[in-house]
Design an enzyme around this catalytic site. Structure first.
Site, PDB file in Angstrom:
ATOM      1  N   LEU A 173       0.492  -3.430  12.775  1.00  0.00           N
ATOM      2  CA  LEU A 173       0.965  -4.361  11.990  1.00  0.00           C
ATOM      3  C   LEU A 173       1.773  -3.568  10.796  1.00  0.00           C
ATOM      4  O   LEU A 173       1.525  -2.829  10.304  1.00  0.00           O
ATOM      5  CB  LEU A 173      -0.148  -5.099  11.441  1.00  0.00           C
ATOM      6  CG  LEU A 173      -1.219  -4.776  10.236  1.00  0.00           C
ATOM      7  CD1 LEU A 173      -0.557  -4.746   8.933  1.00  0.00           C
ATOM      8  CD2 LEU A 173      -2.248  -5.582  10.391  1.00  0.00           C
ATOM      9  N   CYS A 282       1.171   4.490   5.435  1.00  0.00           N
ATOM     10  CA  CYS A 282       1.220   5.142   6.722  1.00  0.00           C
ATOM     11  C   CYS A 282       2.076   6.286   7.056  1.00  0.00           C
ATOM     12  O   CYS A 282       1.642   7.164   7.330  1.00  0.00           O
ATOM     13  CB  CYS A 282       1.190   4.180   7.896  1.00  0.00           C
ATOM     14  SG  CYS A 282      -0.119   3.185   8.005  1.00  0.00           S
ATOM     15  N   ARG A 352       1.795   1.172  -2.602  1.00  0.00           N
ATOM     16  CA  ARG A 352       1.625   2.407  -2.028  1.00  0.00           C
ATOM     17  C   ARG A 352       2.474   3.359  -1.711  1.00  0.00           C
ATOM     18  O   ARG A 352       3.484   2.703  -0.677  1.00  0.00           O
ATOM     19  CB  ARG A 352       0.426   2.547  -1.113  1.00  0.00           C
ATOM     20  CG  ARG A 352      -0.938   2.176  -1.469  1.00  0.00           C
ATOM     21  CD  ARG A 352      -1.902   2.118  -0.494  1.00  0.00           C
ATOM     22  NE  ARG A 352      -1.894   0.901   0.253  1.00  0.00           N
ATOM     23  CZ  ARG A 352      -2.667   0.749   1.399  1.00  0.00           C
ATOM     24  NH1 ARG A 352      -3.557   1.440   1.515  1.00  0.00           N
ATOM     25  NH2 ARG A 352      -2.390  -0.209   1.972  1.00  0.00           N
TER      26      ARG A 352
HETATM   27  C1  UDX Z   1       4.251   0.795   9.221  1.00  0.00           C
HETATM   28  C2  UDX Z   1       4.483   0.649  11.009  1.00  0.00           C
HETATM   29  O1  UDX Z   1       5.564  -0.155  11.004  1.00  0.00           O
HETATM   30  C3  UDX Z   1       3.233  -0.054  11.369  1.00  0.00           C
HETATM   31  O2  UDX Z   1       3.322  -0.135  12.769  1.00  0.00           O
HETATM   32  C4  UDX Z   1       2.094   0.666  11.223  1.00  0.00           C
HETATM   33  O3  UDX Z   1       0.784  -0.041  11.373  1.00  0.00           O
HETATM   34  C5  UDX Z   1       1.972   0.788   9.671  1.00  0.00           C
HETATM   35  O4  UDX Z   1       3.222   1.552   9.313  1.00  0.00           O
HETATM   36  P1  UDX Z   1       4.515  -0.631   7.173  1.00  0.00           P
HETATM   37  O5  UDX Z   1       4.202   0.459   6.435  1.00  0.00           O
HETATM   38  O6  UDX Z   1       3.860  -1.811   6.633  1.00  0.00           O
HETATM   39  O7  UDX Z   1       4.258  -0.402   8.688  1.00  0.00           O
HETATM   40  O8  UDX Z   1       6.089  -1.182   7.014  1.00  0.00           O
HETATM   41  P2  UDX Z   1       7.418  -0.705   7.879  1.00  0.00           P
HETATM   42  O9  UDX Z   1       8.100  -2.144   8.038  1.00  0.00           O
HETATM   43  O10 UDX Z   1       7.318   0.013   8.962  1.00  0.00           O
HETATM   44  O11 UDX Z   1       8.297   0.128   6.736  1.00  0.00           O
HETATM   45  C6  UDX Z   1       8.082   1.389   6.197  1.00  0.00           C
HETATM   46  C7  UDX Z   1       9.093   1.747   5.303  1.00  0.00           C
HETATM   47  O12 UDX Z   1      10.316   2.092   5.819  1.00  0.00           O
HETATM   48  C8  UDX Z   1       9.353   0.721   4.187  1.00  0.00           C
HETATM   49  O13 UDX Z   1       9.212   1.571   2.777  1.00  0.00           O
HETATM   50  C9  UDX Z   1      10.451   0.275   4.512  1.00  0.00           C
HETATM   51  O14 UDX Z   1      11.403  -0.068   3.315  1.00  0.00           O
HETATM   52  C10 UDX Z   1      11.159   1.320   5.327  1.00  0.00           C
HETATM   53  N1  UDX Z   1      12.405   1.018   6.010  1.00  0.00           N
HETATM   54  C11 UDX Z   1      12.137   0.523   7.212  1.00  0.00           C
HETATM   55  C12 UDX Z   1      13.646   1.448   5.789  1.00  0.00           C
HETATM   56  O15 UDX Z   1      13.987   2.008   4.780  1.00  0.00           O
HETATM   57  N2  UDX Z   1      14.601   1.148   6.753  1.00  0.00           N
HETATM   58  C13 UDX Z   1      14.374   0.420   7.993  1.00  0.00           C
HETATM   59  O16 UDX Z   1      15.382   0.189   8.604  1.00  0.00           O
HETATM   60  C14 UDX Z   1      13.091   0.156   8.093  1.00  0.00           C
HETATM   61  P1  ADP Z   2      -5.746  -0.454   4.443  1.00  0.00           P
HETATM   62  O1  ADP Z   2      -4.235  -0.689   3.935  1.00  0.00           O
HETATM   63  O2  ADP Z   2      -6.120   0.786   5.181  1.00  0.00           O
HETATM   64  O3  ADP Z   2      -6.510  -1.549   4.801  1.00  0.00           O
HETATM   65  P2  ADP Z   2      -6.813  -0.849   1.720  1.00  0.00           P
HETATM   66  O4  ADP Z   2      -7.069   0.292   0.384  1.00  0.00           O
HETATM   67  O5  ADP Z   2      -6.046  -1.900   1.368  1.00  0.00           O
HETATM   68  O6  ADP Z   2      -6.360   0.025   2.898  1.00  0.00           O
HETATM   69  O7  ADP Z   2      -8.268  -1.346   1.930  1.00  0.00           O
HETATM   70  C1  ADP Z   2      -9.333  -0.555   2.379  1.00  0.00           C
HETATM   71  C2  ADP Z   2     -10.716  -1.304   1.742  1.00  0.00           C
HETATM   72  O8  ADP Z   2     -11.841  -0.478   2.138  1.00  0.00           O
HETATM   73  C3  ADP Z   2     -10.623  -1.181   0.227  1.00  0.00           C
HETATM   74  O9  ADP Z   2     -11.022  -2.530  -0.456  1.00  0.00           O
HETATM   75  C4  ADP Z   2     -11.903  -0.399  -0.124  1.00  0.00           C
HETATM   76  O10 ADP Z   2     -12.619  -1.134  -1.206  1.00  0.00           O
HETATM   77  C5  ADP Z   2     -12.957  -0.616   1.231  1.00  0.00           C
HETATM   78  N1  ADP Z   2     -13.841   0.316   1.263  1.00  0.00           N
HETATM   79  C6  ADP Z   2     -13.881   1.669   1.395  1.00  0.00           C
HETATM   80  N2  ADP Z   2     -14.959   2.263   1.579  1.00  0.00           N
HETATM   81  C7  ADP Z   2     -15.798   1.279   1.702  1.00  0.00           C
HETATM   82  C8  ADP Z   2     -17.256   1.264   2.200  1.00  0.00           C
HETATM   83  N3  ADP Z   2     -17.763   2.391   2.460  1.00  0.00           N
HETATM   84  N4  ADP Z   2     -17.778   0.127   2.507  1.00  0.00           N
HETATM   85  C9  ADP Z   2     -17.141  -0.823   2.429  1.00  0.00           C
HETATM   86  N5  ADP Z   2     -15.728  -1.071   1.957  1.00  0.00           N
HETATM   87  C10 ADP Z   2     -15.095   0.244   1.706  1.00  0.00           C
END
Ligand code: UDX
Ligand code: ADP
Length: 468
Positions: A173, A282, A352
Site C-alpha cells: 500500500l 520504506c 517520516r
Molecule cells: C511506497 C510504495 O509505493 C508502496 O508500495 C510500499 O508498500 C511502501 O512504500 P509510500 O512510501 O507510501 O509507498 O509512497 P509512494 O507513493 O511510493 O511515494 C514515495 C515517495 O516518492 C514520496 O515522497 C513521493 O512524493 C515520491 N514520489 C513518488 C516522487 O517524488 N515522484 C513520483 O513520481 C512518485
Molecule cells: P508502519 O508504517 O510500519 O505501520 P508505525 O510506526 O506507523 O509503522 O506503526 C508501528 C506500530 O507498532 C507503532 O504504533 C508501535 O507502537 C507498535 N509496536 C511496536 N512494537 C510493538 C510491540 N512489541 N507490541 C505492540 N505494538 C508494537
C-alpha cells in the site's frame, strides 16, 4: 485442506496495521479483528468517537472505521488477551534503520519484530499462523521462526509442543492511497512453506480479491520482492530527478519530458514526477537493506549501484536548498519563508523521511524564519521532527500556521514541498499583495501555474523548468 480462521490479532496499530486491518474487517464480517499496540495513546485515538482524531489520516479510512469499529474491528492495548485467542497473528510493527551497532545506518532494527515474536511464542496457542506484514529484510521470517521454535518464554507447560507457521505477506500500500490500494490491489503476495496456512490467509483475501491477483511463492522470494519493488520505484524517482537538473540547464521542461517518455508502454506513466526527492518510511530503508545484504554477499557493484539512487535523492534536496539561497541574493538569514507542506507526500499525515522536513532543517540552519503550513500534520509533530536532539534547538524562527494565507503574510518566498491539492490553485493576485517584494515562489513539486504567479510580479523557480 482448509483451516478456519475466526480471530485475527494484529500487533502494531500504525500506518500499515491500522488501514490493513480496517479493510480486512470491512470485507470479512465473520472475522473478529483485534488490533493491539503498546502505545496506549495511539489506541485511545483509534477508539476516539471523534473520527477526525484518528491517529492516521488516509482518505476513506474514517468511513470504514465508523462502519466496523466495535462491531468486528477492535483496538486494544491488551496484547496478551488478544494473542491468546487469535488463530492468526499479523506483525505490523515499525522496523526503522538501525542507528547504532553492527549494520548501523543500513540494516533494519528488528528489536520490535523480535519482541513481537517472543510475545507470540509466550502467549499464542499452538497452530497459530504468524504473518509478517512489516517491511523486513530478507530472511526475517527465518529469525521469527527460530524465536518461535526455541524461545524459552512460553508460559505453557507444553511449551515444546507449540508449533507455529510463518508467512510473509508484504504490504504494497502506498500512503494516501492506502484504502484503494488495499481494496483493489495490483497483487497480493504470500510467501510460505505450509500450504494449509497459505490457503487460510488466501481465503481471507479471496473475500474481495480475485484469485488471479493472489501470487504465492517461497518466504525469501516474497520478502525480497517487497524490497526490490520499492527499490525500483525509488530508482524511477531518482532517475527523473537527475534529469530535472539537466532540463533546468538546457532550457527543457521535465513535465513534458515525463509525459513524452511515459507514453511508451514499456516505460509507463507512473512515478515520473520530479520533485524534492522521495520520502516515506520504506524507500530509503529498503534500499539500505538491499545495500547491506549485497555487501554481506560481496556484491559491491550491486550495492554501489543502489547507493547512487540514495545519493541522487540527497543531492536533489541539497540542490533545491542551494537554488533557494542563491536566488535570494546568497542569504536567507532572517528572511521569512512560507513552507507549504510538511508531509512526505500528499494525503497523509506521515512525515517520516519527508523531504520537507530535511529541507526545512537546512533552511533553519541557514537562519531563515519559517512559517509552515500543512493541512494534516499536527504542530506537535512538526516541532518534534525539526527540533530533535541532533538539530538546532531554537524555535524562535518557527511559526506553524493554520492556512496558506496565514503563512504568506510578509513572506519573502513561498516554498512548496508537498503536492496537496489546495496548493495547485492558489490565488496569486491575493498572495502577491500579502508578500514582501521582491517575492519568490519555489515550486519543488511543479504543481503551480507559473505564468499566473509571474503575472503578479512573483519570481518563480520550479523543479525541472529551464524556460521562464
Ligand atoms: C511506497 C510504495 O509505493 C508502496 O508500495 C510500499 O508498500 C511502501 O512504500 P509510500 O512510501 O507510501 O509507498 O509512497 P509512494 O507513493 O511510493 O511515494 C514515495 C515517495 O516518492 C514520496 O515522497 C513521493 O512524493 C515520491 N514520489 C513518488 C516522487 O517524488 N515522484 C513520483 O513520481 C512518485
Ligand atoms: P508502519 O508504517 O510500519 O505501520 P508505525 O510506526 O506507523 O509503522 O506503526 C508501528 C506500530 O507498532 C507503532 O504504533 C508501535 O507502537 C507498535 N509496536 C511496536 N512494537 C510493538 C510491540 N512489541 N507490541 C505492540 N505494538 C508494537
Amino acid at each position: 485442506m482448509n483451516r478456519e480462521i475466526k480471530k485475527i490479532c494484529c500487533i502494531g496499530a500504525g500506518f500499515v496495521g491500522g488501514p490493513t486491518m480496517a479493510v480486512i474487517a470491512d470485507n470479512c464480517p465473520e472475522l473478529q479483528v483485534n488490533v493491539v499496540d503498546i502505545n496506549k495513546e495511539r489506541i485511545a485515538n483509534w477508539n476516539n468517537k471523534d473520527l477526525s482524531k484518528l491517529p492516521i489520516y488516509e482518505p476513506g479510512l474514517k468511513e470504514i472505521i465508523s462502519r466496523c469499529r466495535d462491531t468486528n474491528l477492535f483496538f486494544s492495548s491488551d496484547i496478551i488477551k488478544n494473542l491468546k485467542s487469535a488463530d492468526m497473528v499479523f506483525i505490523s510493527v515499525n522496523t526503522p534503520t538501525k542507528t547504532k551497532g553492527i549494520g548501523a545506518g543500513q540494516a533494519s532494527d528488528l528489536k520490535w519484530v523480535e519482541a513481537s515474536a517472543r510475545q507470540i511464542s509466550k502467549y499464542s496457542r499452538t497452530g497459530t499462523i504468524v504473518v509478517e506484514k512489516s517491511t523486513l529484510p530478507v530472511k526475517t521470517a527465518q529469525t521469527i521462526n527460530t524465536i518461535l521454535k526455541y524461545s524459552k518464554e512460553s508460559d505453557s507447560k507444553n511449551a515444546k509442543e507449540k508449533k507455529f507457521t510463518v508467512l510473509s505477506n508484504p504490504e504494497f500500500l502506498s500512503e494516501g492511497n492506502a484504502i484503494s490500494d488495499l481494496v483493489n490491489p495490483d497483487r497480493v503476495l504470500i510467501g510460505g512453506e505450509d500450504e494449509i496456512s497459505i490457503n487460510a490467509l488466501m481465503n481471507i483475501y479471496l473475500k474481495w480479491v480475485k484469485k488471479e491477483k493472489i501470487f504465492t511463492t517461497d518466504l525469501w522470494s516474497s520478502e525480497l520482492s517487497k524490497l526490490i519493488a520499492n527499490a525500483l520505484l525509488a530508482q524511477r524517482v531518482s532517475s527523473i530527478n537527475s534529469f530535472s537538473a539537466l532540463c533546468e540547464k538546457t532550457g527543457a521542461n521535465i513535465k513534458d519530458v515525463s509525459l513524452a517518455i511515459g507514453l511508451d508502454k514499456r516505460i509507463g506513466k507512473y512515478f515520473l514526477n520530479a520533485g524534492p526527492g522521495f520520502g516515506g518510511s520504506c524507500f530509503k530503508k529498503d534500499i539500505l537493506n538491499l545495500i547491506y545484504i549485497c555487501n554481506h554477499y560481496g556484491l559491491k557493484e550491486v550495492s554501489s549501484y543502489w547507493q547512487k539512487v540514495l545519493d541522487i535523492n540527497s543531492w536533489q534536496q541539497n540542490r533545491i536548498l542551494s537554488e533557494i539561497v542563491n536566488k535570494m541574493f546568497g542569504t536567507i538569514a532572517d528572511k521569512k519563508l512560507a513552507i507549504f507542506g510538511f508531509a512526505f507526500k500528499a494525503n497523509t499525515n506521515d512525515t517520516r523521511e519527508s523531504p520537507s522536513m530535511h529541507i526545512c532543517k537546512k533552511l533553519l540552519e541557514e537562519g531563515a524564519k519559517l512559517a509552515i503550513y500543512d493541512p494534516k500534520v499536527s504542530p506537535e509533530q512538526i516541532k518534534k521532527d525539526l527540533f530533535d536532539k541532533k538539530s538546532i534547538n531554537k524555535d524562535d524562527n518557527l511559526q506553524i500556521c493554520v492556512s496558506t494565507k496565514d503563512a504568506v503574510l510578509d513572506a519573502d518566498a513561498i516554498v512548496i514541498l508537498t503536492e496537496w491539492d489546495e496548493f495547485k490553485n492558489l490565488q496569486w493576485k491575493k498572495i502577491s499583495l500579502l508578500m514582501r517584494s521582491p517575492s519568490w515562489l519555489f515550486d519543488t513539486r511543479s504543481i503551480c501555474n507559473i505564468e499566473e504567479a509571474q503575472n503578479h510580479g512573483i519570481n518563480v523557480w520550479s523543479t525541472g523548468f529551464g524556460k521562464y
